[in-house]
Design a protein around this motif. Sequence first.
Motif, PDB file in Angstrom:
ATOM      1  N   ALA A   1       0.859  -1.185   0.000  1.00 42.93           N
ATOM      2  CA  ALA A   1       0.000   0.000   0.000  1.00 42.93           C
ATOM      3  C   ALA A   1       0.894   1.233   0.000  1.00 42.93           C
ATOM      4  CB  ALA A   1      -0.889  -0.004   1.229  1.00 42.93           C
ATOM      5  N   PRO A   2       0.496   2.287  -0.689  1.00 43.14           N
ATOM      6  CA  PRO A   2       1.327   3.495  -0.736  1.00 43.14           C
ATOM      7  C   PRO A   2       1.671   4.040   0.644  1.00 43.14           C
ATOM      8  CG  PRO A   2      -0.427   3.625  -2.347  1.00 43.14           C
ATOM      9  CD  PRO A   2      -0.684   2.399  -1.519  1.00 43.14           C
ATOM     10  N   ALA A   3       0.754   3.935   1.582  1.00 44.61           N
ATOM     11  CA  ALA A   3       1.003   4.463   2.931  1.00 44.61           C
ATOM     12  C   ALA A   3       2.169   3.759   3.610  1.00 44.61           C
ATOM     13  CB  ALA A   3      -0.252   4.352   3.784  1.00 44.61           C
ATOM     14  N   GLU A   4       2.464   2.531   3.204  1.00 48.32           N
ATOM     15  CA  GLU A   4       3.574   1.802   3.820  1.00 48.32           C
ATOM     16  C   GLU A   4       4.919   2.462   3.533  1.00 48.32           C
ATOM     17  OE1 GLU A   4       3.375  -2.381   2.930  1.00 48.32           O
ATOM     18  OE2 GLU A   4       1.260  -2.451   3.474  1.00 48.32           O
ATOM     19  N   ALA A   5       4.951   3.336   2.530  1.00 51.36           N
ATOM     20  CA  ALA A   5       6.193   4.057   2.215  1.00 51.36           C
ATOM     21  C   ALA A   5       6.495   5.134   3.256  1.00 51.36           C
ATOM     22  CB  ALA A   5       6.095   4.685   0.825  1.00 51.36           C
ATOM     23  N   VAL A   6       5.531   5.434   4.103  1.00 53.99           N
ATOM     24  CA  VAL A   6       5.733   6.445   5.141  1.00 53.99           C
ATOM     25  C   VAL A   6       6.178   5.728   6.418  1.00 53.99           C
ATOM     26  CG1 VAL A   6       4.737   8.432   6.339  1.00 53.99           C
ATOM     27  CG2 VAL A   6       3.958   7.862   4.034  1.00 53.99           C
ATOM     28  N   ASP A   7       7.429   5.320   6.403  1.00 56.02           N
ATOM     29  CA  ASP A   7       8.004   4.584   7.528  1.00 56.02           C
ATOM     30  C   ASP A   7       8.440   5.540   8.637  1.00 56.02           C
ATOM     31  OD1 ASP A   7      10.284   5.762   6.491  1.00 56.02           O
ATOM     32  OD2 ASP A   7      11.162   3.883   5.800  1.00 56.02           O
ATOM     33  N   LEU A   8       9.024   5.001   9.706  1.00 59.04           N
ATOM     34  CA  LEU A   8       9.435   5.838  10.839  1.00 59.04           C
ATOM     35  C   LEU A   8      10.436   6.907  10.439  1.00 59.04           C
ATOM     36  CD1 LEU A   8       9.686   3.230  13.720  1.00 59.04           C
ATOM     37  CD2 LEU A   8       8.058   5.111  13.502  1.00 59.04           C
ATOM     38  N   TYR A   9      11.360   6.575   9.554  1.00 63.15           N
ATOM     39  CA  TYR A   9      12.352   7.547   9.078  1.00 63.15           C
ATOM     40  C   TYR A   9      11.649   8.702   8.366  1.00 63.15           C
ATOM     41  CZ  TYR A   9      16.110   9.570   6.307  1.00 63.15           C
ATOM     42  OH  TYR A   9      16.985  10.446   5.726  1.00 63.15           O
ATOM     43  N   LYS A  10      10.724   8.383   7.484  1.00 60.80           N
ATOM     44  CA  LYS A  10       9.977   9.406   6.740  1.00 60.80           C
ATOM     45  C   LYS A  10       9.114  10.229   7.702  1.00 60.80           C
ATOM     46  CE  LYS A  10       8.164  11.261   2.952  1.00 60.80           C
ATOM     47  NZ  LYS A  10       8.924  12.096   2.052  1.00 60.80           N
ATOM     48  N   GLN A  11       8.491   9.579   8.677  1.00 63.86           N
ATOM     49  CA  GLN A  11       7.680  10.292   9.663  1.00 63.86           C
ATOM     50  C   GLN A  11       8.524  11.308  10.430  1.00 63.86           C
ATOM     51  OE1 GLN A  11       5.574   7.542  12.208  1.00 63.86           O
ATOM     52  NE2 GLN A  11       4.881   6.335  10.464  1.00 63.86           N
ATOM     53  N   ARG A  12       9.720  10.916  10.825  1.00 65.36           N
ATOM     54  CA  ARG A  12      10.621  11.803  11.556  1.00 65.36           C
ATOM     55  C   ARG A  12      10.972  13.031  10.713  1.00 65.36           C
ATOM     56  NH1 ARG A  12      14.647   8.097  12.827  1.00 65.36           N
ATOM     57  NH2 ARG A  12      13.135   7.025  14.120  1.00 65.36           N
ATOM     58  N   ARG A  13      11.260  12.799   9.436  1.00 69.14           N
ATOM     59  CA  ARG A  13      11.590  13.913   8.530  1.00 69.14           C
ATOM     60  C   ARG A  13      10.381  14.840   8.343  1.00 69.14           C
ATOM     61  NH1 ARG A  13      16.305  13.771   5.663  1.00 69.14           N
ATOM     62  NH2 ARG A  13      15.382  15.023   4.009  1.00 69.14           N
ATOM     63  N   LEU A  14       9.199  14.263   8.216  1.00 69.62           N
ATOM     64  CA  LEU A  14       7.997  15.084   8.066  1.00 69.62           C
ATOM     65  C   LEU A  14       7.740  15.923   9.314  1.00 69.62           C
ATOM     66  CD1 LEU A  14       5.650  12.512   6.288  1.00 69.62           C
ATOM     67  CD2 LEU A  14       6.621  14.596   5.285  1.00 69.62           C
ATOM     68  N   ARG A  15       7.930  15.322  10.482  1.00 67.44           N
ATOM     69  CA  ARG A  15       7.749  16.061  11.734  1.00 67.44           C
ATOM     70  C   ARG A  15       8.695  17.253  11.801  1.00 67.44           C
ATOM     71  NH1 ARG A  15       8.258  11.415  13.933  1.00 67.44           N
ATOM     72  NH2 ARG A  15       6.567  10.241  14.791  1.00 67.44           N
ATOM     73  N   ARG A  16       9.962  17.013  11.461  1.00 71.98           N
ATOM     74  CA  ARG A  16      10.959  18.096  11.516  1.00 71.98           C
ATOM     75  C   ARG A  16      10.645  19.188  10.492  1.00 71.98           C
ATOM     76  NH1 ARG A  16      15.635  13.894  12.069  1.00 71.98           N
ATOM     77  NH2 ARG A  16      15.637  13.573  14.322  1.00 71.98           N
ATOM     78  N   ALA A  17      10.247  18.791   9.304  1.00 69.70           N
ATOM     79  CA  ALA A  17       9.876  19.777   8.278  1.00 69.70           C
ATOM     80  C   ALA A  17       8.671  20.591   8.759  1.00 69.70           C
ATOM     81  CB  ALA A  17       9.566  19.076   6.953  1.00 69.70           C
ATOM     82  N   ALA A  18       7.711  19.930   9.394  1.00 67.96           N
ATOM     83  CA  ALA A  18       6.529  20.622   9.916  1.00 67.96           C
ATOM     84  C   ALA A  18       6.922  21.615  11.010  1.00 67.96           C
ATOM     85  CB  ALA A  18       5.518  19.608  10.450  1.00 67.96           C
ATOM     86  N   GLU A  19       7.855  21.222  11.875  1.00 69.92           N
ATOM     87  CA  GLU A  19       8.328  22.128  12.928  1.00 69.92           C
ATOM     88  C   GLU A  19       8.945  23.377  12.316  1.00 69.92           C
ATOM     89  OE1 GLU A  19      11.026  19.783  15.284  1.00 69.92           O
ATOM     90  OE2 GLU A  19       9.402  18.523  16.062  1.00 69.92           O
TER      91      GLU A  19
END
Length: 117
Positions: A61-79
Amino acid sequence: MNHEVGQKGEAIAARYYRQRGYLLLGHNYRTRMGELDLILYKEDLIVFAEVKTRTGRMLAAPAEAVDLYKQRRLRRAAELYLQNSPFAEARVRFDVVEVAPAEKGWQVHCIMDAFQV
């Protein structure tokens, strides 16, 4: 996947949110930590949406590409985004939006609050 397909998926996802009353604040917002596909606002809530577009057959599933590493990067970009934003005090939610071809047009599957801040 090519760039055009990704842009098409993001446009479809943006329309999905706008139809539900969200205001699109930005798209493809780039930071040194990565890119935020869509930034949306509704009722004191900022939504950072990661859009995954699928064409043809894919096993995962496409959502599986949003792993913990990607989540961390998204959080930092959002900050980083929020530091320079008038919405710094707003609630925050991270969504993953899967866009895939359907029999008629495109299918949108939005996973709200896909991961925690």
